[in-house]
Design a protein around this motif. Sequence first.
Motif, PDB file in Angstrom:
ATOM      1  N   LEU A  44       0.927  -1.176  -0.141  1.00  0.00           N
ATOM      2  CA  LEU A  44       0.038   0.035  -0.058  1.00  0.00           C
ATOM      3  C   LEU A  44       1.079   1.224   0.016  1.00  0.00           C
ATOM      4  O   LEU A  44       1.720   1.228   1.094  1.00  0.00           O
ATOM      5  CB  LEU A  44      -0.980  -0.064   1.199  1.00  0.00           C
ATOM      6  CG  LEU A  44      -1.980   1.241   1.216  1.00  0.00           C
ATOM      7  CD1 LEU A  44      -2.934   1.323   0.147  1.00  0.00           C
ATOM      8  CD2 LEU A  44      -2.339   1.333   2.678  1.00  0.00           C
ATOM      9  N   GLY A  47      -0.704   8.015   0.730  1.00  0.00           N
ATOM     10  CA  GLY A  47      -2.089   8.407   0.639  1.00  0.00           C
ATOM     11  C   GLY A  47      -2.962   7.810   1.594  1.00  0.00           C
ATOM     12  O   GLY A  47      -4.215   8.694   1.804  1.00  0.00           O
ATOM     13  N   ASP A  48      -2.690   6.861   2.485  1.00  0.00           N
ATOM     14  CA  ASP A  48      -3.608   6.516   3.529  1.00  0.00           C
ATOM     15  C   ASP A  48      -2.675   6.861   4.701  1.00  0.00           C
ATOM     16  O   ASP A  48      -1.859   7.832   4.825  1.00  0.00           O
ATOM     17  CB  ASP A  48      -3.895   4.955   3.421  1.00  0.00           C
ATOM     18  CG  ASP A  48      -5.190   4.709   4.072  1.00  0.00           C
ATOM     19  OD1 ASP A  48      -5.477   4.933   5.190  1.00  0.00           O
ATOM     20  OD2 ASP A  48      -6.174   4.474   3.073  1.00  0.00           O
ATOM     21  N   ASP A  49      -3.204   6.423   6.237  1.00  0.00           N
ATOM     22  CA  ASP A  49      -2.617   6.999   7.215  1.00  0.00           C
ATOM     23  C   ASP A  49      -1.263   6.358   7.523  1.00  0.00           C
ATOM     24  O   ASP A  49      -0.144   7.131   7.952  1.00  0.00           O
ATOM     25  CB  ASP A  49      -3.621   6.553   8.430  1.00  0.00           C
ATOM     26  CG  ASP A  49      -4.650   7.286   8.534  1.00  0.00           C
ATOM     27  OD1 ASP A  49      -4.549   8.464   9.045  1.00  0.00           O
ATOM     28  OD2 ASP A  49      -5.668   6.773   7.912  1.00  0.00           O
TER      29      ASP A  49
ATOM     30  N   LEU B 174      -8.597   0.753   5.365  1.00  0.00           N
ATOM     31  CA  LEU B 174      -8.197   1.816   4.611  1.00  0.00           C
ATOM     32  C   LEU B 174      -9.290   2.917   4.658  1.00  0.00           C
ATOM     33  O   LEU B 174     -10.139   2.932   5.175  1.00  0.00           O
ATOM     34  CB  LEU B 174      -8.023   1.535   3.169  1.00  0.00           C
ATOM     35  CG  LEU B 174      -7.075   0.335   2.999  1.00  0.00           C
ATOM     36  CD1 LEU B 174      -6.986  -0.005   1.512  1.00  0.00           C
ATOM     37  CD2 LEU B 174      -5.659   0.509   3.650  1.00  0.00           C
ATOM     38  N   ARG B 175      -8.824   4.193   4.109  1.00  0.00           N
ATOM     39  CA  ARG B 175      -9.891   5.441   4.015  1.00  0.00           C
ATOM     40  C   ARG B 175     -10.922   5.017   2.952  1.00  0.00           C
ATOM     41  O   ARG B 175     -11.813   5.853   2.916  1.00  0.00           O
ATOM     42  CB  ARG B 175      -9.134   6.433   3.586  1.00  0.00           C
ATOM     43  CG  ARG B 175      -7.966   7.019   4.729  1.00  0.00           C
ATOM     44  CD  ARG B 175      -7.357   8.212   4.292  1.00  0.00           C
ATOM     45  NE  ARG B 175      -6.357   8.519   5.334  1.00  0.00           N
ATOM     46  CZ  ARG B 175      -5.455   9.869   5.190  1.00  0.00           C
ATOM     47  NH1 ARG B 175      -5.736  10.625   4.111  1.00  0.00           N
ATOM     48  NH2 ARG B 175      -4.693  10.066   6.155  1.00  0.00           N
ATOM     49  N   SER B 176     -10.770   4.008   2.007  1.00  0.00           N
ATOM     50  CA  SER B 176     -11.509   4.207   0.904  1.00  0.00           C
ATOM     51  C   SER B 176     -12.641   2.977   0.672  1.00  0.00           C
ATOM     52  O   SER B 176     -13.278   2.809  -0.114  1.00  0.00           O
ATOM     53  CB  SER B 176     -10.515   3.555  -0.402  1.00  0.00           C
ATOM     54  OG  SER B 176      -9.931   2.504   0.010  1.00  0.00           O
ATOM     55  N   MET B 241     -11.393   3.627   7.927  1.00  0.00           N
ATOM     56  CA  MET B 241     -10.996   4.456   9.079  1.00  0.00           C
ATOM     57  C   MET B 241      -9.874   5.337   8.821  1.00  0.00           C
ATOM     58  O   MET B 241      -8.959   5.003   7.966  1.00  0.00           O
ATOM     59  CB  MET B 241     -10.622   3.188  10.004  1.00  0.00           C
ATOM     60  CG  MET B 241     -10.300   3.859  11.628  1.00  0.00           C
ATOM     61  SD  MET B 241     -10.393   2.610  12.889  1.00  0.00           S
ATOM     62  CE  MET B 241      -9.187   1.473  12.213  1.00  0.00           C
ATOM     63  N   MET B 242      -9.760   6.505   9.641  1.00  0.00           N
ATOM     64  CA  MET B 242      -8.640   7.103   9.560  1.00  0.00           C
ATOM     65  C   MET B 242      -8.472   7.995  11.031  1.00  0.00           C
ATOM     66  O   MET B 242      -9.464   8.145  11.685  1.00  0.00           O
ATOM     67  CB  MET B 242      -8.698   8.343   8.371  1.00  0.00           C
ATOM     68  CG  MET B 242      -9.645   9.374   8.657  1.00  0.00           C
ATOM     69  SD  MET B 242      -9.412  10.650   7.153  1.00  0.00           S
ATOM     70  CE  MET B 242      -7.987  11.264   7.318  1.00  0.00           C
TER      71      MET B 242
END
Lengths: 349, 349
Positions: A44, A47-49, B174-176, B241-242
């Motif tokens: 990954l 762009g994510d945490d 992920l955020r997506s 989640m973030m």
Amino acid sequence: MRETPVPDLTYPPLTVAGLSEAELLERIFPRLNRGPETNDSLLLGPGDDAAIVAVPDGRVVLSIDTQVADQDFRLEWNNGYRSTGYDVGWKAAAQNLSDINAMGAHATSLVVSLTMPPETRVAWVEDFADGLTAGIRELGATQCSVAGGDLGRGSELAVSVAILGTLDGRAAVLRSGARPGDTVALAGTVGRAAAGLALLESGPNVSTLTREQRGLMDTQCRPQPPLAAGPLACEAGATAMMDISDGLVRDGNRLAAASHAVLNLDPAALRQLAEPLKPASVLLGADAMAWVLGGGEDHGLLATFAAGRPLPAGFTAIGSVEAPASTDGAGVTIAGRRAESGGWDHFAN
Amino acid sequence: MRETPVPDLTYPPLTVAGLSEAELLERIFPRLNRGPETNDSLLLGPGDDAAIVAVPDGRVVLSIDTQVADQDFRLEWNNGYRSTGYDVGWKAAAQNLSDINAMGAHATSLVVSLTMPPETRVAWVEDFADGLTAGIRELGATQCSVAGGDLGRGSELAVSVAILGTLDGRAAVLRSGARPGDTVALAGTVGRAAAGLALLESGPNVSTLTREQRGLMDTQCRPQPPLAAGPLACEAGATAMMDISDGLVRDGNRLAAASHAVLNLDPAALRQLAEPLKPASVLLGADAMAWVLGGGEDHGLLATFAAGRPLPAGFTAIGSVEAPASTDGAGVTIAGRRAESGGWDHFAN
């Protein structure tokens, strides 16, 4: 290797204060992880945490390093040269790849944090991303991806890189394993970056430098750590290893202390290392041997190998390991005499 | 939790310029990785070119984050409070642990790079190491060790931390992944750190603060991310989640954009979040709801869960996910109306 950045022709130039963080990231992402290689270990990306990286052998080699403008590099030098974003990105890659190399590992991924004054030009940041990518690829770390990062504001420019590497099932080569009788060997160069630094700080104007002098300057601005040599030394059974970032004697003292040993260097080998630096030292009225003994930032590898074993490709013998005469006698000697330390300490004066 | 650092009674106070890097490291190392827990994942700790960390499940979650004095924290505040090294160490730990939490993972190790002006007191640095260690332990990240670091000089104080985490075989959140119909939920707090910031910047003198006001200030200086909640949400099948570091609406917009969805927040739930902030908002003539919607740095978790499933411990429902009306319609709404962004951007004015 590209020598000059694309000039920024907009006026007034676009600065990072003119973009949101998201807009700036949009300009950076496409410049990372370019090149013909595909990298399966980045599960990954940015762009994510956080990023996710594959670690096939169940252990990760991990290091972090920060470079600050006017401490670890200058943006404008006395000889007229201006460090490009490309230089700074390349150097950040090189310095961190070298730490992984020094363990006998190869890099799998890095994350980068860039702190910038608001007046930093966007073109500079793009150039930084290009230099980071090019450093990774051209130094041969083709398995290393840029997994993520962080952008922030500060009053001075600073770059932090954390890097992960894999040993592919091998044992790491530590600083502590040198034993009396071992051969002391070197891969890569020493003293070139220090000579380049002297040219940048007090040499003739950059526009008048010879190709050879320009090469020394490039070693300071875009170091070339010998990334193949670390894993090769590991496979060849190196007993101890570290990279030379603060100087041969200073870093040699660290390896010697960790191994409770003396690294006795051979004056003839040292003279041979100083030889190619003679023209620059004559030009500047400097001492080539001081560059060899005290100059860091070439990021060569200092390693020890059991006596009589053939050295792996890229390594040259420069001395031998001896037992210290007393319990506090560990350190570097030259033909048996204690070497002056020199080199770089971030805090001591 | 210790409230005040040990005073430095030497005069003139010992600064980092008075020690070599090795001497400073000798003072820091014993302060790291203290506590009753043993940590098997740190295979090689600080002191070599790099550390080695065990990665049992073959994947590592990886993030980096930098805090700069006067950008991400102040050393001296308008209300008379002085950030301690302990605060800065704690906040560096908390902020990075939160990024790993937001993936549904737990932290296994971190490396830290500290850039300091030469006049920085050694006692401050020791206090920083104590705060980093305490933050890790008291926030519950007992499996996380400090694997290594880097010290350097700069004109401003800056802390970079890179952190590794493990998912223990689970898939990351992920955020997506938010889908129409999902419940939007929150763990931890929002708005407290923003209220604390307002107290630090324009509130009454620190010596006159009530226990409650001091608590808000502590959330700014020593955030308490809900570290148990991330892995719990992951196990409970959270769809996205973030962590909220720049504000509920701003970060919610990011999650919404990544998921191509609308997060429609419930005004009654938001009012309930604002309620405990009322006394401070009345004192300062501020808007508690603006703190809830725009305040970052509590490092609460914003997550989405399939409708009808029980929320894991620590989470409260605050809205629901809807399909966007148009292709560029992703974002946060409150009772169907687009929310103002607010919150923190490092670059945009």
